[in-house]
Design a protein around this motif. Structure first.
Motif, mmCIF file in Angstrom:
data_model
loop_
_atom_site.group_PDB
_atom_site.id
_atom_site.type_symbol
_atom_site.label_atom_id
_atom_site.label_comp_id
_atom_site.label_asym_id
_atom_site.label_seq_id
_atom_site.Cartn_x
_atom_site.Cartn_y
_atom_site.Cartn_z
ATOM 1 N N UNK A 77 0.840 -1.196 0.071
ATOM 2 C CA UNK A 77 -0.133 0.085 0.092
ATOM 3 C C UNK A 77 0.750 1.299 -0.007
ATOM 4 N N UNK A 78 0.384 2.464 -0.135
ATOM 5 C CA UNK A 78 0.968 3.895 -0.313
ATOM 6 C C UNK A 78 1.704 4.224 0.956
ATOM 7 N N UNK A 79 1.097 3.883 2.191
ATOM 8 C CA UNK A 79 1.685 4.570 3.188
ATOM 9 C C UNK A 79 3.087 3.915 3.710
ATOM 10 N N UNK A 80 3.901 4.729 4.334
ATOM 11 C CA UNK A 80 5.233 4.314 4.809
ATOM 12 C C UNK A 80 5.215 3.871 6.335
ATOM 13 N N UNK A 81 6.339 3.416 6.981
ATOM 14 C CA UNK A 81 6.269 2.937 8.336
ATOM 15 C C UNK A 81 5.646 1.931 8.738
ATOM 16 N N UNK A 82 5.284 1.945 9.737
ATOM 17 C CA UNK A 82 4.459 0.733 10.556
ATOM 18 C C UNK A 82 3.218 0.146 9.930
ATOM 19 N N UNK A 83 2.645 1.137 9.271
ATOM 20 C CA UNK A 83 1.229 0.619 8.403
ATOM 21 C C UNK A 83 1.772 -0.218 7.376
ATOM 22 N N UNK A 84 2.860 0.303 6.640
ATOM 23 C CA UNK A 84 3.246 -0.488 5.368
ATOM 24 C C UNK A 84 3.792 -1.987 5.976
ATOM 25 N N UNK A 85 4.424 -1.866 6.948
ATOM 26 C CA UNK A 85 4.932 -3.108 7.253
ATOM 27 C C UNK A 85 3.972 -4.201 7.942
ATOM 28 N N UNK A 86 2.947 -3.631 8.614
ATOM 29 C CA UNK A 86 1.378 -4.293 8.939
ATOM 30 C C UNK A 86 1.004 -4.940 7.888
ATOM 31 N N UNK A 87 0.677 -4.031 6.473
ATOM 32 C CA UNK A 87 0.015 -4.519 5.518
ATOM 33 C C UNK A 87 0.764 -5.709 4.974
ATOM 34 N N UNK A 88 2.390 -5.673 5.000
ATOM 35 C CA UNK A 88 3.104 -6.798 4.349
ATOM 36 C C UNK A 88 2.832 -7.997 5.184
ATOM 37 N N UNK A 89 3.181 -7.854 6.517
ATOM 38 C CA UNK A 89 3.016 -9.195 7.265
ATOM 39 C C UNK A 89 1.649 -9.679 6.960
ATOM 40 N N UNK A 90 0.347 -8.738 6.955
ATOM 41 C CA UNK A 90 -0.765 -9.464 6.870
ATOM 42 C C UNK A 90 -0.994 -9.904 5.129
ATOM 43 N N UNK A 91 -0.278 -9.482 4.455
ATOM 44 C CA UNK A 91 -0.326 -10.143 2.955
ATOM 45 C C UNK A 91 0.576 -11.540 3.182
ATOM 46 N N UNK A 92 1.543 -11.446 3.792
ATOM 47 C CA UNK A 92 2.419 -12.786 3.893
ATOM 48 C C UNK A 92 1.686 -13.860 4.733
ATOM 49 N N UNK A 93 0.812 -13.403 5.595
ATOM 50 C CA UNK A 93 -0.175 -14.403 6.277
ATOM 51 C C UNK A 93 -0.981 -14.882 5.096
ATOM 52 N N UNK A 94 -1.555 -14.168 4.366
ATOM 53 C CA UNK A 94 -2.657 -14.276 3.421
ATOM 54 C C UNK A 94 -1.827 -15.685 2.426
ATOM 55 N N UNK A 95 -0.639 -15.430 2.115
ATOM 56 C CA UNK A 95 0.224 -16.212 1.185
ATOM 57 C C UNK A 95 0.225 -17.336 1.913
ATOM 58 N N UNK A 96 0.568 -17.384 3.376
ATOM 59 C CA UNK A 96 0.957 -18.764 4.108
ATOM 60 C C UNK A 96 -0.319 -19.778 4.038
ATOM 61 N N UNK A 97 -1.510 -18.867 4.097
ATOM 62 C CA UNK A 97 -2.995 -19.633 4.259
ATOM 63 C C UNK A 97 -3.171 -20.044 2.700
ATOM 64 N N UNK A 98 -2.791 -19.390 1.667
ATOM 65 C CA UNK A 98 -2.795 -20.151 0.226
ATOM 66 C C UNK A 98 -1.840 -21.280 0.191
ATOM 67 N N UNK A 99 -0.883 -21.365 0.781
ATOM 68 C CA UNK A 99 0.327 -22.220 0.777
ATOM 69 C C UNK A 99 -0.485 -23.543 1.467
ATOM 70 N N UNK A 100 -0.843 -23.434 2.762
ATOM 71 C CA UNK A 100 -1.840 -24.363 3.402
ATOM 72 C C UNK A 100 -2.768 -24.985 2.379
#
Length: 134
Positions: free
Chosen positions: A26-49
């Motif tokens: 997403x467009x924002x910087x800092x902790x919000x960006x990192x939070x979105x990255x982590x959530x997207x990574x968790x979605x990918x983990x679920x897709x792998x499962x």
């Protein structure tokens, strides 16, 4: 069920590449960006499962993830909608049709999907384009 090492490495690589992808964040910087990255990574983990056939683990992961996505990103976030869609599909596969129906109803309310038998704006647009081209 034992997960093959090669499948494990593929999933880890997908999650790792997602966690460094700025367009997923997403467009924002800092902790919000990192939070979105982590959530997207968790979605990918679920897709792998899901891809590995671990439906029960995927459902458990997606239920927790959906709550987090709604709280952090809101109901209308693409990540939240994707998570809800995956959860509804997996709950249906797991035999929990009541929970799946609840999530599908929420997707209809959000305008993400249309009920069977109803024409969506996309189908109407496709019909108009087909008529114009013909």
């Amino acid at each position: 069920m034992e997960v093959p090492r090669s499948a494990e490495r593929v999933c880890q690589a997908r999650v790792a590449s997602s966690s460094t992808s700025p367009e997923d964040a997403g467009p924002s910087d800092g902790p919000q960006r990192e939070g979105r990255i982590i959530l997207k990574a968790r979605v990918l983990r679920a897709k792998c499962l899901i891809g590995l056939g671990h439906t029960d683990d995927a459902v458990a992961t997606l239920r927790v993830l959906l709550g987090t996505c709604e709280r952090v990103l809101g109901r209308f976030s693409p990540v939240t909608i994707e998570t809800r869609t995956l959860l509804a599909q997996q709950e249906l596969l797991a035999g929990d049709s009541a929970s799946a129906a609840e999530h599908f109803e929420q997707l209809v309310e959000l305008g993400v999907i249309t009920p069977p038998g109803e024409e969506s704006p996309l189908t109407e647009l496709e019909s108009r384009v087909a008529a114009a081209v013909a």
